[in-house]
Motif scaffolding. Structure first.
Motif, PDB file in Angstrom:
ATOM      1  N   ARG B 130      28.346  17.259 -50.633  1.00  0.00           N
ATOM      2  CA  ARG B 130      27.235  16.821 -49.783  1.00  0.00           C
ATOM      3  C   ARG B 130      27.346  17.427 -48.393  1.00  0.00           C
ATOM      4  NH1 ARG B 130      26.140  12.623 -46.579  1.00  0.00           N
ATOM      5  NH2 ARG B 130      24.020  11.837 -46.565  1.00  0.00           N
ATOM      6  N   VAL B 133      26.270  21.071 -48.494  1.00  0.00           N
ATOM      7  CA  VAL B 133      24.804  21.204 -48.545  1.00  0.00           C
ATOM      8  C   VAL B 133      24.204  20.921 -47.176  1.00  0.00           C
ATOM      9  CG1 VAL B 133      22.728  20.129 -49.530  1.00  0.00           C
ATOM     10  CG2 VAL B 133      24.672  20.632 -50.995  1.00  0.00           C
ATOM     11  N   ARG B 136      23.636  23.738 -43.813  1.00  0.00           N
ATOM     12  CA  ARG B 136      22.520  24.644 -43.539  1.00  0.00           C
ATOM     13  C   ARG B 136      21.230  24.092 -44.129  1.00  0.00           C
ATOM     14  NH1 ARG B 136      26.306  26.570 -41.249  1.00  0.00           N
ATOM     15  NH2 ARG B 136      27.042  28.728 -41.200  1.00  0.00           N
ATOM     16  N   GLN B 137      20.137  24.296 -43.390  1.00  0.00           N
ATOM     17  CA  GLN B 137      18.813  23.998 -43.940  1.00  0.00           C
ATOM     18  C   GLN B 137      18.107  25.343 -44.100  1.00  0.00           C
ATOM     19  OE1 GLN B 137      16.170  21.846 -41.353  1.00  0.00           O
ATOM     20  NE2 GLN B 137      14.845  21.216 -43.038  1.00  0.00           N
ATOM     21  N   VAL B 138      17.617  25.613 -45.298  1.00  0.00           N
ATOM     22  CA  VAL B 138      17.009  26.934 -45.544  1.00  0.00           C
ATOM     23  C   VAL B 138      15.547  26.807 -45.928  1.00  0.00           C
ATOM     24  CG1 VAL B 138      19.146  28.078 -46.187  1.00  0.00           C
ATOM     25  CG2 VAL B 138      17.815  26.932 -47.934  1.00  0.00           C
ATOM     26  N   PHE B 163      20.946  29.058 -52.134  1.00  0.00           N
ATOM     27  CA  PHE B 163      19.752  29.066 -52.984  1.00  0.00           C
ATOM     28  C   PHE B 163      19.022  27.733 -52.787  1.00  0.00           C
ATOM     29  CE2 PHE B 163      20.582  32.779 -55.693  1.00  0.00           C
ATOM     30  CZ  PHE B 163      21.910  33.030 -55.382  1.00  0.00           C
ATOM     31  N   ILE B 164      17.914  27.569 -53.460  1.00  0.00           N
ATOM     32  CA  ILE B 164      17.158  26.319 -53.318  1.00  0.00           C
ATOM     33  C   ILE B 164      17.879  25.172 -54.013  1.00  0.00           C
ATOM     34  CG2 ILE B 164      15.670  26.682 -55.336  1.00  0.00           C
ATOM     35  CD1 ILE B 164      14.636  25.001 -52.011  1.00  0.00           C
ATOM     36  N   ASP B 165      18.692  25.512 -55.016  1.00  0.00           N
ATOM     37  CA  ASP B 165      19.316  24.427 -55.778  1.00  0.00           C
ATOM     38  C   ASP B 165      20.835  24.581 -55.909  1.00  0.00           C
ATOM     39  OD1 ASP B 165      18.297  25.760 -59.035  1.00  0.00           O
ATOM     40  OD2 ASP B 165      19.287  26.649 -57.300  1.00  0.00           O
ATOM     41  N   PHE B 181      23.043  21.338 -56.503  1.00  0.00           N
ATOM     42  CA  PHE B 181      22.482  20.082 -56.000  1.00  0.00           C
ATOM     43  C   PHE B 181      21.018  19.938 -56.367  1.00  0.00           C
ATOM     44  CE2 PHE B 181      20.200  22.132 -52.508  1.00  0.00           C
ATOM     45  CZ  PHE B 181      20.965  23.235 -52.201  1.00  0.00           C
TER      46      PHE B 181
END
Lengths: 685, 181
Positions: B130, B133, B136-138, B163-165, B181
């Protein structure tokens, strides 16, 4: 010889018959005289009885039946200062048997048996007077210690407790009390409960008592101003209670145990008034005696053991000093009081593990605190109830509270198999560490089935936020706390008003219909589907962002024809699935999940009409450049990461492909960077 | 005494004094940045043990140094490389606590995730994933992933692909950890 015998016998017989006829005539004459005297002394008798019971008594007729029976017909009474005609007690007949010995030898009238036939009580609207009645019964018991043996029976008695204008709670009874010469008291009987509807219910005609009553029996002794309750048993189907104790002056001490769906099932059937006929019937028809089940196997039910209770009767109140007991191996203590003053009120406080040290108790998952406080007015109750307990969250014990506020609550008994609650207004509040949620219910009715062992069915009807709620479910009472599951159907519920329960609904206008399901075991689950038609999304957070981002102001207020979704909330995840929004300028569908770890996952598909996009200066140019001729443009995107800082990805589509072909890498990076800044700024908010 | 003998004695004394002074000299220079540069130099020339000694000296003696953060990360790397997971964990935890905004935080978390997986500590694994994740916010419009790279003081190449996931972490081109995630 034969003729002589015939003559002799005829003489004897004639004499005998003459004697019999004479006796009958004398008897009839004396009965006539007595009855004439009673009729003549009717007023004096009425006055004497009134003085003896210190209240107004009216007797229509008094007559004597040989040899020791006096019958009072149509008796009525009330406490003084009540307008005439409004009797609070009446009986069709009061049959009194008296002791001939005391009458002839001591010239005193000593009743030995009193039968009340079809007595009818109306409970006082003002509870003070009802409480005064209880105190009178207490005095009568004390007085009885100096009186001769007496047996009082009530056949088809009826107690009417009027509630507001709509309901009458009726308690039917067949009972018998006996006081023997040695100052011992005993009794047995049965009670029935029923609620009837009727604004002008004054007659008890047509009230039928159904089978399956609450049966009881008791034995007690009077000793030096106190009553020793040696044994009291109460039984109803799968319910059994055994109590003992003593009553002295104003204090009542009770010990005992109560069991439901468990021990002592079908234990010693309490004798009823028709026991003799029942035994004769079995004997005549050779009905086999059913094997007694004195103690059955340990089932899953309620066991209340080690009851130790002290109640004090004060002038205008009953104080429960304490009631300590063990309920399914959890110790409890209840304290409280009920006041019968001008404005009756009550307060009860119940706690589990009351003797446990505070620190240990704060980490005990079976720590329950219940508080109920309320007032009674004209047969209805306004009250508040709080229920506090602990939930385990990782290694922490988090307190949470469920509160109920009831306005104009009353208990209803439509028949012997159901009990219910009716309430004008109910507020449900749930408070935990970070959450406060409220539900307001309007006129509601709740019915619980009293049959069915551990599993009891219930139904609920209520008005809810201008709409309607109807539901049914099951509660498993085999353990504490109860396990329940239910289904609710909602109709025409005002969504904006429901924001007290789900805050984010404040910006949604419209009426919702749907079906909701709930289950509390093995884990809490709440799921269902909701649909709203012809509503408005007004300044919803997500659409404000869209409006600012795409520079389309009309997105801030979106009228829709349909908004529907399925939802599922458990302890691990909150999911919105099959989200569907149909509106003229745009369409939205997708899903969104929020996990316990605060991570999210979702895919949304947004379709904008060309007309809507052309509102934005950004898109007008873009659409021209792309030479797109479709009537709508779709954007599909995926969300992930933490709820506060969601990651965003624009998924592949024709429009995106065309855009990518058009833009250079630098332009793409520039656009990405500006979008990143926008998204981050929203996340910070 | 002859002049030659005097000169010889004088020269011997001077040599003796010079040798004495040379022996009294310290093994390390006083400047922390210099030490750091020596460590970098050693790492570039594959002398990891020497590099570690410089960085370790900085960590122990120069806690206020501006290169402390990087030196600390380097010591953690070294401990991990030579299977001293306990000290590695200590170094990386200190790294995250003392420098929550550090560019090395993400990779420190990756190392801690690996040690947690070795211990099979499921609760800690979830917490660390967690945190990774969260770093960073992408926003991915035209790309499939976003990359973050850096080179550590021990001259190892670190790369994180968001990546997005999922998040993939590479060290020297090899996949080190993957966090879905």
């Amino acid at each position: 010889m034969v003729n002589y015998l015939k003559k002799f016998h005829s003489k004897q017989l004639t004499s005998f018959f003459r004697f019999v006829i004479l006796s009958v005539v004398l008897l009839l004459f004396s009965v006539f005289c007595v009855n004439f005297f009673l009729k003549f002394s009717h007023d004096a008798i009425q006055e004497y009885v009134s003085r003896y019971f210190t209240q107004k008594v009216s007797v229509e007729q008094v007559y004597f039946i040989p040899f020791n029976v006096v019958v009072l017909k149509n008796v009525a009474s009330s406490i003084e200062n009540i307008p005439e005609g409004e009797w609070d007690f009446s009986a069709e007949k009061v049959i009194t048997r008296f002791s001939l010995k005391h009458f002839f030898m001591n010239r005193i009238f000593v009743p030995t048996k009193v039968d009340l036939i079809n007595p009818y009580w109306v409970c006082e609207r003002k509870m003070r007077r009802s409480y005064a009645r209880i105190n009178e019964i207490d005095k009568m018991f004390t007085m009885a210690s100096t009186q001769h043996p007496l047996c009082v029976t009530v056949k088809n008695g009826l107690l009417n407790i009027p509630r507001a204008e709509e309901y009458h709670l009726l308690i039917g009874m067949n009972t018998s009390f006996k006081k023997s010469a040695g100052n011992s008291l005993s009794g047995f009987g049965s009670l029935f409960f029923k609620t009837v509807d009727g604004n002008d219910f004054t007659k008890r005609d047509g009230v039928k008592f159904e089978r399956g009553p609450l049966q009881y029996r008791f034995s007690a002794r009077l000793k030096a101003g106190k009553i020793l309750l040696e044994n009291m048993e109460i039984k109803k189907e799968h319910f059994y209670a055994k109590l003992w104790g003593e009553h002295q002056k104003n204090e009542l001490r009770v010990n005992g145990f109560i069991s439901s769906n468990n021990y002592f099932w079908d234990y010693h059937s309490v004798s009823s008034l028709s026991a003799v006929w029942e035994r004769a019937r079995k004997f005549i028809f050779m009905i086999a005696k059913s094997p007694s089940h004195n103690i059955s196997g340990s089932g899953s039910g309620f066991n209340l053991f080690n009851l130790d209770c002290v109640v004090e009767f004060c002038d205008e109140s009953i104080v429960l000093e304490y009631a300590r007991f063990s309920l399914n191996n959890i110790p409890f203590c209840i304290q409280g009081n009920i006041s019968f003053s001008k404005h009756p009120f009550f307060k009860l406080v119940c706690a589990s593990f009351p003797d446990q040290p505070k620190k240990t108790r704060m980490n005990n998952l079976q720590k329950y605190d219940i508080e109920i406080e309320g007032a009674v007015k004209e047969g209805v109750i306004d009250c508040t109830a709080h229920f506090d307990s602990l939930r385990k969250k990782k290694d922490l014990f988090v307190p949470h509270r469920i509160s109920f506020t009831f306005e104009k609550l009353m208990f209803v008994f439509p028949n012997q198999t159901h009990a219910g609650v009716s309430c004008k207004r109910t507020t449900l509040l749930y408070r935990s560490e970070k959450t406060v949620q409220r539900v307001y219910l309007g006129d509601s009715h709740f019915n619980l089935s009293l049959k069915g062992g551990c599993y009891r069915n219930f139904t609920i009807h209520s008005s809810l936020y201008e709409g309607y709620l109807k539901g049914e479910g099951t509660v498993d009472i085999s353990g504490f706390p109860f396990k329940s599951s239910f289904r609710l159907d909602i109709q025409d519920v005002n969504i904006q008003q429901a924001s007290s329960f789900v805050t984010d609904l404040y910006q949604v206008y419209g009426k919702a219909n749907g079906t909701l399901f709930f289950r509390s075991f093995p884990q809490i689950q709440f799921w269902g589907n909701v649909e709203a038609k012809d509503g408005i999304l007004d300044n919803v957070c997500f659409f404000i962002w869209l409006a600012d981002f795409f520079r389309i102001p009309s997105l801030k207020k979106v009228p829709f024809s349909t908004l529907s979704l399925n939802f599922m909330i458990t302890e691990d995840v909150a999911s919105l699935n099959n989200i569907r929004l149909i509106s003229t300028p745009l369409a939205l569908d997708g899903y969104f999940h929020l996990y316990k770890s605060n991570l999210v996952s979702g895919i949304f598909s947004l379709g904008f009409s060309r007309r809507l996009l052309s509102e934005s200066s950004k898109f007008r140019t873009l659409l021209r450049l792309l030479e797109t001729k479709e009537s709508s443009v779709e954007f599909e995107f995926k969300l992930s990461g933490l709820f506060e800082t969601m990651n965003f990805k624009w998924l592949a589509s024709d429009f995106k492909q065309k855009l990518e072909d058009l833009l250079s890498r630098n332009m793409e990076r520039k656009i990405e960077k500006s979008i990143e800044e926008v998204i981050e700024s929203i996340s910070v908010q | 005494m002859r002049t030659e003998t005097k000169t010889t004695v004088f020269l011997c004394l001077v040599c003796f004094l010079v040798c004495l002074l040379a022996c009294l000299q310290k093994g390390y220079p006083d400047d922390d940045t210099k030490l750091y540069s020596y460590g970098i130099y050693s790492a570039r020339h594959n002398q990891i043990d020497f590099a570690f000694s410089y960085f370790d000296f900085i960590v122990k003696n120069y806690p206020e140094s501006k290169v402390y953060e990087k030196a600390l990360f380097a010591t953690g790397e070294y401990f991990f490389l030579f299977w001293d997971y306990r000290n590695a964990e200590y170094a990386f935890k200190k790294m995250i606590e003392d420098f929550p905004q550090s560019e090395f935080k993400l990779f420190s978390l990756a190392y801690l995730l690996r040690t947690a997986k070795m211990e099979n500590d499921k609760i800690r694994i979830k917490e660390l994933e967690r945190e990774i994740v969260k770093t960073r916010q992408v926003s991915l419009l035209f790309r499939e992933f976003k990359e973050y790279t850096l080179t550590s003081p021990l001259h190892r190449e670190y790369k994180a692909a968001f990546f997005i996931d999922k998040v993939e972490i590479f060290i020297n081109g090899e996949l080190f950890e993957k966090v879905p995630f």
